[in-house]
Design a protein around this motif. Structure first.
Motif, mmCIF file in Angstrom:
data_model
loop_
_atom_site.group_PDB
_atom_site.id
_atom_site.type_symbol
_atom_site.label_atom_id
_atom_site.label_comp_id
_atom_site.label_asym_id
_atom_site.label_seq_id
_atom_site.Cartn_x
_atom_site.Cartn_y
_atom_site.Cartn_z
ATOM 1 N N CYS A 137 -42.166 6.277 59.671
ATOM 2 C CA CYS A 137 -40.922 5.736 59.806
ATOM 3 C C CYS A 137 -39.873 5.932 58.879
ATOM 4 O O CYS A 137 -38.658 6.478 59.096
ATOM 5 C CB CYS A 137 -40.905 4.229 60.328
ATOM 6 N N ASP A 138 -40.342 6.096 57.654
ATOM 7 C CA ASP A 138 -39.447 6.426 56.481
ATOM 8 C C ASP A 138 -39.819 7.484 55.503
ATOM 9 O O ASP A 138 -40.523 7.359 54.573
ATOM 10 C CB ASP A 138 -39.452 5.072 55.456
ATOM 11 N N MET A 139 -39.476 8.691 56.042
ATOM 12 C CA MET A 139 -38.497 8.931 57.349
ATOM 13 C C MET A 139 -38.714 10.223 58.038
ATOM 14 O O MET A 139 -37.963 10.936 58.391
ATOM 15 C CB MET A 139 -37.019 8.810 56.941
ATOM 16 N N SER A 198 -32.645 14.257 55.699
ATOM 17 C CA SER A 198 -33.265 13.333 55.480
ATOM 18 C C SER A 198 -34.037 13.385 54.150
ATOM 19 O O SER A 198 -34.271 14.531 53.591
ATOM 20 C CB SER A 198 -34.675 13.641 56.532
ATOM 21 N N HIS A 199 -34.589 12.376 53.899
ATOM 22 C CA HIS A 199 -35.475 12.410 52.398
ATOM 23 C C HIS A 199 -36.674 12.730 52.666
ATOM 24 O O HIS A 199 -37.409 12.264 53.701
ATOM 25 C CB HIS A 199 -35.042 11.368 51.448
ATOM 26 N N ILE A 200 -37.468 13.682 52.047
ATOM 27 C CA ILE A 200 -38.794 14.157 52.246
ATOM 28 C C ILE A 200 -40.086 13.297 51.575
ATOM 29 O O ILE A 200 -40.889 13.618 51.735
ATOM 30 C CB ILE A 200 -38.931 15.574 52.005
ATOM 31 N N PRO A 231 -31.115 10.124 59.336
ATOM 32 C CA PRO A 231 -31.927 9.550 60.303
ATOM 33 C C PRO A 231 -33.064 8.674 59.397
ATOM 34 O O PRO A 231 -34.445 8.644 59.888
ATOM 35 C CB PRO A 231 -32.886 10.629 60.666
ATOM 36 N N GLU A 232 -32.535 7.441 58.949
ATOM 37 C CA GLU A 232 -33.471 6.480 58.436
ATOM 38 C C GLU A 232 -33.978 5.665 59.507
ATOM 39 O O GLU A 232 -33.239 5.559 60.417
ATOM 40 C CB GLU A 232 -32.446 5.626 57.128
ATOM 41 N N PRO A 233 -34.908 4.720 59.365
ATOM 42 C CA PRO A 233 -35.567 4.156 60.224
ATOM 43 C C PRO A 233 -34.664 2.700 60.584
ATOM 44 O O PRO A 233 -35.019 1.821 59.880
ATOM 45 C CB PRO A 233 -37.028 3.918 59.752
HETATM 46 ZN ZN LIG Z 1 -36.039 6.123 53.471
#
Ligand SMILES: [Zn+2]
Length: 429
Positions: free
Chosen positions: A128-130, A97-99, A191-193
């Motif tokens: 949601c993102d993300m 996941s990107h923070i 886990p992108e939205p």
């Molecule tokens: Zn994203």
């Protein structure tokens, strides 16, 4: 021996029981205002994730992407990668996941970093993102540990930076150093939205470029003494309208891009700058413009090559050079991303789809994203093809004011991630 059925029931019950904890974790992650640019608070957020996973037996490493765009002592690009070994040799399943989040921007009716819970939703920038997806993947993996199931291989969770600005200090940096390649990692879920009933197998490519037409400056009262760069650019735009746009619209793809309008090649004209700046008085400069710059955003399909896409534009410019008196141009690449698409029958797509069927009770939709995300680096740099995006939340809400993630979606996606990971580790998919 533990069967898949036993584990499934235990896992699903475990995740339901941790609903409140999942909400809390999402709220806590939203509470780190990891706004990019400039890339604030990365270290604090990474350490929060690392400390939590270290308690659960993960080996945690922090990797600073020294020297990448934006990296500084004030805003260090710090990534966290946590790995938990199973009970023997086997594949590694990685949740990435990107923070970072984009600026909160205007138009919020509530505090963007408070993680407010209301009407079955968690609100906030990054909900949601993300950060919701990150929280769901953490709870999914922790639940797998909680229910005591023995599994081979290893599980990894990473929190990486700078996705919103191209991923160069995040997944790209790590992929260049082997963090996203076999044999270390075999399957990746991002886990992108993208809605909990969809499996996103890839994304279109991108070519950003700047086209400049060149002219010759002269007094505006005697334009015949100059050479108007804006008129030359008008000729370019005219050819685009006449030739290029219809051609792109007619081109279709096997990529299941959503929304379906993006199942064609597309071109956006991002910006147009021509002529001298206005004078301090506010009056226009009385000059023939000697330069006009157009930036274009061309999105490519998996069936297209970057070379072909560029050649199509250059061909128009070359023909104008031959046919139009005084026409001169230059062109400069700004960004290039090749399209990426995983096999929908590959292990990670198949096991995620099976998990969706089990948890939601219907067939998933396989989609591709119109824009790009970090899958490009895992595919192109890490040379790892078995990568998808799957996570809670609605893509339409990303980057919007009053962004939220549905709590039911969080729970559902955590269940799907846990089941998918379990079947990948045990090679049952
Ligand atoms: Zn994203």
């Amino acid at each position: 021996m533990t069967t898949l059925g036993d584990v499934t029931d235990a896992l699903l019950a475990r995740i339901d029981a941790r609903r409140d904890e999942l909400i809390d974790l999402t709220r806590e992650l939203i509470g780190f205002p990891t706004v990019n640019p400039p890339g604030a608070g990365y270290a604090e957020c990474a350490q929060f994730i690392g400390a939590r996973l270290a308690q659960r037996g993960f080996t945690v490493e922090y990797v600073r992407a020294v020297g990448t765009p934006g990296d500084s002592e004030r805003y260090p690009r710090i990534n966290v990668i946590a790995r938990r070994e199973g009970n023997g040799p086997g594949p590694c399943v990685h949740f990435n996941s990107h923070i970072d989040v984009v600026q909160a921007g205007a138009g919020w009716s509530l505090a963007p970093f408070a993680g407010l819970v209301r009407d079955g939703r968690v609100y906030g920038r990054g909900a949601c993102d993300m950060k919701g997806g990150l929280a769901a993947s953490i709870v999914a993996v922790e639940s797998l540990l909680d229910c005591g199931a023995r599994w081979p291989g290893a599980v990894e969770i990473s929190g990486t930076v700078d996705e919103e600005s191209g991923g160069y200090g995040g997944v790209h940096y790590l992929a260049e150093r082997g963090w996203f390649s076999p044999p270390r990692v075999d399957h990746v879920i991002i886990p992108e939205p993208l809605n909990p009933d969809r499996v996103c197998i890839g994304h279109r490519g991108v070519w950003w470029a700047e086209i400049e037409t060149h002219g010759r400056i002269a007094h505006g009262s005697m334009p015949f003494l100059g050479n108007c760069a804006i008129r030359h650019m008008e000729a370019v735009l005219h050819r685009f309208e006449q030739e290029l746009f219809p051609k792109l619209k007619a081109r279709t793809t096997d990529m299941p891009v959503v929304p379906s309008g993006a199942r064609h090649s597309t071109l956006n004209l991002n910006s147009l700058h021509g002529g001298q700046a206005e004078q301090a008085s506010g009056l226009p400069a009385p000059c023939v413009p000697d330069s006009c710059r157009l930036t274009i955003d061309r999105r490519l399909l998996i069936e297209e090559s970057l070379e072909g896409v560029k050649a199509e534009v250059v061909d128009i410019l070359e023909r104008l050079t031959r046919e139009r008196e005084g026409f001169r141009y230059s062109i400069r690449d700004i960004l290039e991303v090749i399209p990426s698409m995983a096999d929908r029958n590959g292990p990670v797509a198949r096991s995620t789809a099976a998990a969706i069927r089990r948890v939601i009770g219907r067939d998933p939709e396989f989609i591709c994203s119109p824009g790009t995300y970090d899958q490009k680096h895992i595919d192109r740099v890490g040379k790892l093809k078995d990568c998808i995006a799957y996570g809670p939340g609605l893509l339409d809400l990303a980057h919007q004011p009053d962004e939220y993630v549905g709590i039911d979606d969080l729970v559902t996606s955590a269940k799907v991630m846990a089941l998918a990971a379990w079947s990948l580790l045990n090679r049952v998919a």
